[in-house]
Design a protein around this motif. Structure first.
Motif, PDB file in Angstrom:
ATOM      1  N   UNK A   1     -33.690  85.106 -47.541  1.00 45.05           N
ATOM      2  CA  UNK A   1     -32.602  85.182 -46.559  1.00 45.05           C
ATOM      3  C   UNK A   1     -32.049  83.794 -46.242  1.00 45.05           C
ATOM      4  N   UNK A   2     -32.944  82.820 -46.140  1.00 47.13           N
ATOM      5  CA  UNK A   2     -32.489  81.450 -45.884  1.00 47.13           C
ATOM      6  C   UNK A   2     -31.600  80.953 -47.027  1.00 47.13           C
ATOM      7  N   UNK A   3     -31.985  81.297 -48.276  1.00 44.82           N
ATOM      8  CA  UNK A   3     -31.183  80.864 -49.420  1.00 44.82           C
ATOM      9  C   UNK A   3     -29.817  81.526 -49.443  1.00 44.82           C
ATOM     10  N   UNK A   4     -29.681  82.679 -48.745  1.00 42.42           N
ATOM     11  CA  UNK A   4     -28.386  83.360 -48.652  1.00 42.42           C
ATOM     12  C   UNK A   4     -27.507  82.766 -47.559  1.00 42.42           C
ATOM     13  N   UNK A   5     -28.040  81.809 -46.786  1.00 41.81           N
ATOM     14  CA  UNK A   5     -27.223  81.127 -45.800  1.00 41.81           C
ATOM     15  C   UNK A   5     -27.133  81.793 -44.444  1.00 41.81           C
ATOM     16  N   UNK A   6     -28.058  82.719 -44.139  1.00 41.61           N
ATOM     17  CA  UNK A   6     -28.055  83.388 -42.837  1.00 41.61           C
ATOM     18  C   UNK A   6     -28.460  82.390 -41.754  1.00 41.61           C
ATOM     19  N   UNK A   7     -27.803  82.497 -40.576  1.00 38.81           N
ATOM     20  CA  UNK A   7     -28.091  81.559 -39.506  1.00 38.81           C
ATOM     21  C   UNK A   7     -29.368  81.853 -38.753  1.00 38.81           C
ATOM     22  N   UNK A   8     -29.646  83.144 -38.549  1.00 44.59           N
ATOM     23  CA  UNK A   8     -30.828  83.518 -37.768  1.00 44.59           C
ATOM     24  C   UNK A   8     -31.386  84.832 -38.290  1.00 44.59           C
TER      25      UNK A   8
ATOM     26  N   UNK B   1     -32.116  77.817 -41.079  1.00 43.05           N
ATOM     27  CA  UNK B   1     -32.165  79.176 -40.527  1.00 43.05           C
ATOM     28  C   UNK B   1     -33.202  79.241 -39.420  1.00 43.05           C
ATOM     29  N   UNK B   2     -32.827  79.825 -38.299  1.00 43.30           N
ATOM     30  CA  UNK B   2     -33.733  80.005 -37.176  1.00 43.30           C
ATOM     31  C   UNK B   2     -34.410  81.371 -37.300  1.00 43.30           C
ATOM     32  N   UNK B   3     -35.736  81.396 -37.135  1.00 45.55           N
ATOM     33  CA  UNK B   3     -36.496  82.648 -37.181  1.00 45.55           C
ATOM     34  C   UNK B   3     -37.128  82.861 -35.810  1.00 45.55           C
ATOM     35  N   UNK B   4     -36.882  84.051 -35.224  1.00 43.77           N
ATOM     36  CA  UNK B   4     -37.499  84.412 -33.951  1.00 43.77           C
ATOM     37  C   UNK B   4     -38.296  85.691 -34.144  1.00 43.77           C
ATOM     38  N   UNK B   5     -39.286  85.893 -33.278  1.00 41.67           N
ATOM     39  CA  UNK B   5     -40.175  87.040 -33.388  1.00 41.67           C
ATOM     40  C   UNK B   5     -40.294  87.721 -32.026  1.00 41.67           C
ATOM     41  N   UNK B   6     -40.676  88.996 -32.046  1.00 38.93           N
ATOM     42  CA  UNK B   6     -40.962  89.701 -30.802  1.00 38.93           C
ATOM     43  C   UNK B   6     -40.463  91.127 -30.834  1.00 38.93           C
ATOM     44  N   UNK B   7     -40.883  91.911 -29.848  1.00 38.44           N
ATOM     45  CA  UNK B   7     -40.460  93.311 -29.799  1.00 38.44           C
ATOM     46  C   UNK B   7     -38.966  93.437 -29.566  1.00 38.44           C
ATOM     47  N   UNK B   8     -38.417  92.558 -28.720  1.00 39.32           N
ATOM     48  CA  UNK B   8     -36.979  92.576 -28.432  1.00 39.32           C
ATOM     49  C   UNK B   8     -36.422  91.186 -28.663  1.00 39.32           C
TER      50      UNK B   8
END
Length: 311
Positions: free
Chosen positions: A82-89, A1-8
């Motif tokens: 969320x990662x264990x649920x298989x979400x991509x991002x 799973x890819x995690x990104x951060x930021x206001x937008x």
């Protein structure tokens, strides 16, 4: 799973865009899992990526930190679920003054359309968004036609006739009903954190503890039977206290103290996951250390009885 951060959300999107769902996802309970399963299934069907948009801090913590409800899960734990649920991002939007000031129309244009390149979206019918919670499901319906993404509403999830919600889980935990909380969550309630040095009171009493400072007040308090894990390894049965230690060396902010029954190695600096199994009693203030030590001994005895019954 890819995690990104930021206001937008500015990370590149797959060629076909994203299947998206939005929410705080505190606790990642059964209702949240239904949303995650649906967005993942739709992403497979459309051959696009699956994405969750969530917020840090929780909007209610931003607007009124003193009255915000206790968190069920830290961000780290939420992302792991969320990662264990298989979400991509997962995109973790920084909920700050700038983000809070986005109008509902700009939320659609800047976040959903340009930021996430949303192709398919699912939210609950009561979902509100934008400055002053000015946007609603009807506005999303109009926006979906204008921007050509598909919109789907998610029905409430019921467990034993009760609507599954983070608030319902908090009520169950506050009442000490861990089994009800587990039914609503779909998993054992846990608190995780890093072990810090303490005052060594437990060790002096003959019951050494691993102390985990809590940044925010938890949704439960008292003395519990627990199991402990570190780096995926089970360390075995334990007794945990969640509270302010009223008898001696009281603390201003709740502390999680864990006494492992059959594990005696150094855990300082390690990240523990504490799984709550049964409440033994409320936290009490005792007249002296002798009474406190006797109470802890009774707690340990009852915990051993619990594990003997549940094998």
């Amino acid at each position: 799973m890819v995690v990104t951060h930021g206001s937008l959300p500015g990370a590149p999107a797959p060629a076909g865009g994203w299947a998206v769902t939005i929410g705080n996802f505190d606790g990642v309970h059964r209702g949240h899992r239904a949303l995650l399963d649906r967005v993942r299934a739709k992403a497979r069907e459309l051959d696009i990526g699956s994405c969750v948009l969530t917020f840090e801090p929780h909007p209610r913590e931003f607007f009124s930190p003193e009255s915000a409800p206790p968190r069920l899960s830290r961000l780290r734990d939420k992302l792991e679920l969320m990662a264990s649920a298989g979400v991509g991002r997962v995109h973790v939007a920084r909920f700050d003054r700038r983000f809070a000031a986005l109008s509902a129309a700009r939320f659609v244009d800047d976040v959903l359309v340009r930021g996430l390149r949303t192709r398919w979206l699912t939210v609950g019918r009561d979902f509100r968004f934008g400055q002053g919670r000015g946007g609603d499901f009807a506005m999303l319906e109009a926006a979906s036609e204008r921007h050509r993404f598909r919109l789907e509403s998610m029905a409430d999830v019921l467990q034993d006739g009760e609507r599954v919600s983070s608030s319902a889980v908090r009520r169950a935990l506050a009442a000490g009903d861990l089994r009800r909380a587990e039914r609503l969550l779909g998993h054992t309630y846990t608190i995780s954190g890093r072990v810090a040095h303490g005052a060594k009171l437990g060790r002096n009493l003959g019951f050494p503890t691993a102390n985990i400072p809590l940044r925010r007040s938890p949704p439960l308090s008292g003395i519990y039977v627990v199991e402990v894990e570190v780096d995926g390894e089970k360390l075995g049965p334990a007794v945990a206290s969640v509270g302010k230690r009223p008898t001696v060396n009281p603390v201003a902010r709740p502390l999680l103290e864990v006494h492992l029954l059959d594990f005696h190695q150094d855990l300082y600096g390690r990240h523990l996951r504490v799984c709550f199994l049964e409440k033994l009693r409320d936290e009490e203030k005792y007249a002296d250390l002798i009474q406190l030590k006797e109470a802890i001994a009774r707690d340990v005895h009852r915990a051993r009885e619990y594990f003997a019954r549940h094998g």
